[in-house]
Motif scaffolding. Structure first.
Motif, PDB file in Angstrom:
ATOM      1  N   GLY A  87       0.838  -1.196   0.000  1.00 40.44           N
ATOM      2  CA  GLY A  87       0.000   0.000   0.000  1.00 40.44           C
ATOM      3  C   GLY A  87       0.870   1.241   0.000  1.00 40.44           C
ATOM      4  O   GLY A  87       1.922   1.271  -0.634  1.00 40.44           O
ATOM      5  N   ARG A  88       0.465   2.248   0.752  1.00 39.24           N
ATOM      6  CA  ARG A  88       1.205   3.503   0.869  1.00 39.24           C
ATOM      7  C   ARG A  88       1.295   3.871   2.344  1.00 39.24           C
ATOM      8  O   ARG A  88       0.391   3.592   3.120  1.00 39.24           O
ATOM      9  N   CYS A  89       2.402   4.514   2.730  1.00 37.14           N
ATOM     10  CA  CYS A  89       2.567   4.928   4.124  1.00 37.14           C
ATOM     11  C   CYS A  89       2.988   6.394   4.194  1.00 37.14           C
ATOM     12  O   CYS A  89       3.401   6.986   3.206  1.00 37.14           O
ATOM     13  N   CYS A  90       2.890   6.949   5.403  1.00 36.35           N
ATOM     14  CA  CYS A  90       3.287   8.339   5.627  1.00 36.35           C
ATOM     15  C   CYS A  90       4.808   8.438   5.772  1.00 36.35           C
ATOM     16  O   CYS A  90       5.502   7.430   5.946  1.00 36.35           O
ATOM     17  N   HIS A  91       5.310   9.649   5.709  1.00 38.90           N
ATOM     18  CA  HIS A  91       6.757   9.873   5.807  1.00 38.90           C
ATOM     19  C   HIS A  91       7.304   9.427   7.167  1.00 38.90           C
ATOM     20  O   HIS A  91       8.398   8.852   7.241  1.00 38.90           O
ATOM     21  N   SER A  92       6.554   9.662   8.226  1.00 35.32           N
ATOM     22  CA  SER A  92       7.020   9.268   9.568  1.00 35.32           C
ATOM     23  C   SER A  92       7.230   7.765   9.665  1.00 35.32           C
ATOM     24  O   SER A  92       8.240   7.311  10.218  1.00 35.32           O
ATOM     25  N   CYS A  93       6.304   6.987   9.144  1.00 31.51           N
ATOM     26  CA  CYS A  93       6.455   5.528   9.170  1.00 31.51           C
ATOM     27  C   CYS A  93       7.570   5.079   8.242  1.00 31.51           C
ATOM     28  O   CYS A  93       8.282   4.118   8.540  1.00 31.51           O
ATOM     29  N   ASP A  94       7.735   5.766   7.123  1.00 32.06           N
ATOM     30  CA  ASP A  94       8.813   5.426   6.201  1.00 32.06           C
ATOM     31  C   ASP A  94      10.157   5.570   6.898  1.00 32.06           C
ATOM     32  O   ASP A  94      10.983   4.659   6.874  1.00 32.06           O
ATOM     33  N   VAL A  95      10.358   6.706   7.557  1.00 30.29           N
ATOM     34  CA  VAL A  95      11.627   6.980   8.238  1.00 30.29           C
ATOM     35  C   VAL A  95      11.798   6.118   9.487  1.00 30.29           C
ATOM     36  O   VAL A  95      12.883   5.593   9.749  1.00 30.29           O
ATOM     37  N   GLY A  96      10.750   5.967  10.269  1.00 26.33           N
ATOM     38  CA  GLY A  96      10.865   5.282  11.556  1.00 26.33           C
ATOM     39  C   GLY A  96      10.707   3.785  11.536  1.00 26.33           C
ATOM     40  O   GLY A  96      11.166   3.094  12.452  1.00 26.33           O
ATOM     41  N   ARG A  97      10.056   3.244  10.471  1.00 27.17           N
ATOM     42  CA  ARG A  97       9.795   1.806  10.447  1.00 27.17           C
ATOM     43  C   ARG A  97      10.292   1.120   9.177  1.00 27.17           C
ATOM     44  O   ARG A  97      10.922   0.072   9.252  1.00 27.17           O
ATOM     45  N   VAL A  98       9.980   1.693   8.021  1.00 30.32           N
ATOM     46  CA  VAL A  98      10.291   1.020   6.758  1.00 30.32           C
ATOM     47  C   VAL A  98      11.794   1.030   6.468  1.00 30.32           C
ATOM     48  O   VAL A  98      12.371  -0.022   6.176  1.00 30.32           O
ATOM     49  N   ILE A  99      12.422   2.188   6.538  1.00 27.33           N
ATOM     50  CA  ILE A  99      13.859   2.270   6.244  1.00 27.33           C
ATOM     51  C   ILE A  99      14.673   1.401   7.202  1.00 27.33           C
ATOM     52  O   ILE A  99      15.535   0.639   6.752  1.00 27.33           O
ATOM     53  N   PRO A 100      14.406   1.431   8.522  1.00 27.46           N
ATOM     54  CA  PRO A 100      15.140   0.514   9.409  1.00 27.46           C
ATOM     55  C   PRO A 100      14.933  -0.961   9.047  1.00 27.46           C
ATOM     56  O   PRO A 100      15.875  -1.753   9.112  1.00 27.46           O
ATOM     57  N   ALA A 101      13.723  -1.327   8.656  1.00 36.11           N
ATOM     58  CA  ALA A 101      13.470  -2.718   8.264  1.00 36.11           C
ATOM     59  C   ALA A 101      14.278  -3.084   7.024  1.00 36.11           C
ATOM     60  O   ALA A 101      14.830  -4.187   6.930  1.00 36.11           O
ATOM     61  N   ARG A 102      14.368  -2.169   6.081  1.00 35.21           N
ATOM     62  CA  ARG A 102      15.158  -2.429   4.868  1.00 35.21           C
ATOM     63  C   ARG A 102      16.645  -2.538   5.194  1.00 35.21           C
ATOM     64  O   ARG A 102      17.349  -3.397   4.638  1.00 35.21           O
ATOM     65  N   ILE A 103      17.133  -1.682   6.084  1.00 29.19           N
ATOM     66  CA  ILE A 103      18.544  -1.751   6.497  1.00 29.19           C
ATOM     67  C   ILE A 103      18.815  -3.097   7.157  1.00 29.19           C
ATOM     68  O   ILE A 103      19.813  -3.762   6.866  1.00 29.19           O
ATOM     69  N   ALA A 104      17.918  -3.519   8.043  1.00 30.63           N
ATOM     70  CA  ALA A 104      18.087  -4.798   8.741  1.00 30.63           C
ATOM     71  C   ALA A 104      18.109  -5.963   7.757  1.00 30.63           C
ATOM     72  O   ALA A 104      18.940  -6.872   7.869  1.00 30.63           O
ATOM     73  N   MET A 105      17.211  -5.930   6.784  1.00 31.36           N
ATOM     74  CA  MET A 105      17.173  -7.004   5.796  1.00 31.36           C
ATOM     75  C   MET A 105      18.440  -7.027   4.943  1.00 31.36           C
ATOM     76  O   MET A 105      18.976  -8.088   4.637  1.00 31.36           O
ATOM     77  N   ALA A 106      18.903  -5.850   4.541  1.00 33.51           N
ATOM     78  CA  ALA A 106      20.061  -5.768   3.640  1.00 33.51           C
ATOM     79  C   ALA A 106      21.377  -6.122   4.327  1.00 33.51           C
ATOM     80  O   ALA A 106      22.277  -6.674   3.696  1.00 33.51           O
ATOM     81  N   THR A 107      21.489  -5.800   5.614  1.00 37.46           N
ATOM     82  CA  THR A 107      22.756  -5.994   6.312  1.00 37.46           C
ATOM     83  C   THR A 107      22.780  -7.208   7.239  1.00 37.46           C
ATOM     84  O   THR A 107      23.841  -7.602   7.696  1.00 37.46           O
ATOM     85  N   GLY A 108      21.614  -7.739   7.551  1.00 36.95           N
ATOM     86  CA  GLY A 108      21.548  -8.864   8.473  1.00 36.95           C
ATOM     87  C   GLY A 108      21.667  -8.453   9.931  1.00 36.95           C
ATOM     88  O   GLY A 108      21.808  -9.290  10.808  1.00 36.95           O
TER      89      GLY A 108
END
Length: 64
Positions: free
Chosen positions: A29-50
């Motif tokens: 779906g779509r999310c707000c900027h706050s969730c993107d910065v606070g939840r989505v980007i950290p999840a992507r970093i965790a997935m990419a780096t382990g």
């Protein structure tokens, strides 16, 4: 003058303007900027780096 498009964030239920952000891999779906910065980007970093999600959140805050 055109009207600003708004929508409902699929993660927190808040409102986003324009097109919102891509919440994948957490949700579809779509999310707000706050969730993107606070939840989505950290999840992507965790997935990419382990690394742990806690470490990824700390890394994303350093980027801001």
């Amino acid at each position: 003058m055109s009207e600003s498009k708004t929508g409902k964030c699929c993660l927190c239920g808040g409102t986003y303007e324009r097109h919102g952000c891509n919440p994948e891999p957490l949700e579809v779906g779509r999310c707000c900027h706050s969730c993107d910065v606070g939840r989505v980007i950290p999840a992507r970093i965790a997935m990419a780096t382990g690394c742990s999600l806690k470490t990824a959140v700390a890394l994303s805050r350093e980027i801001e």
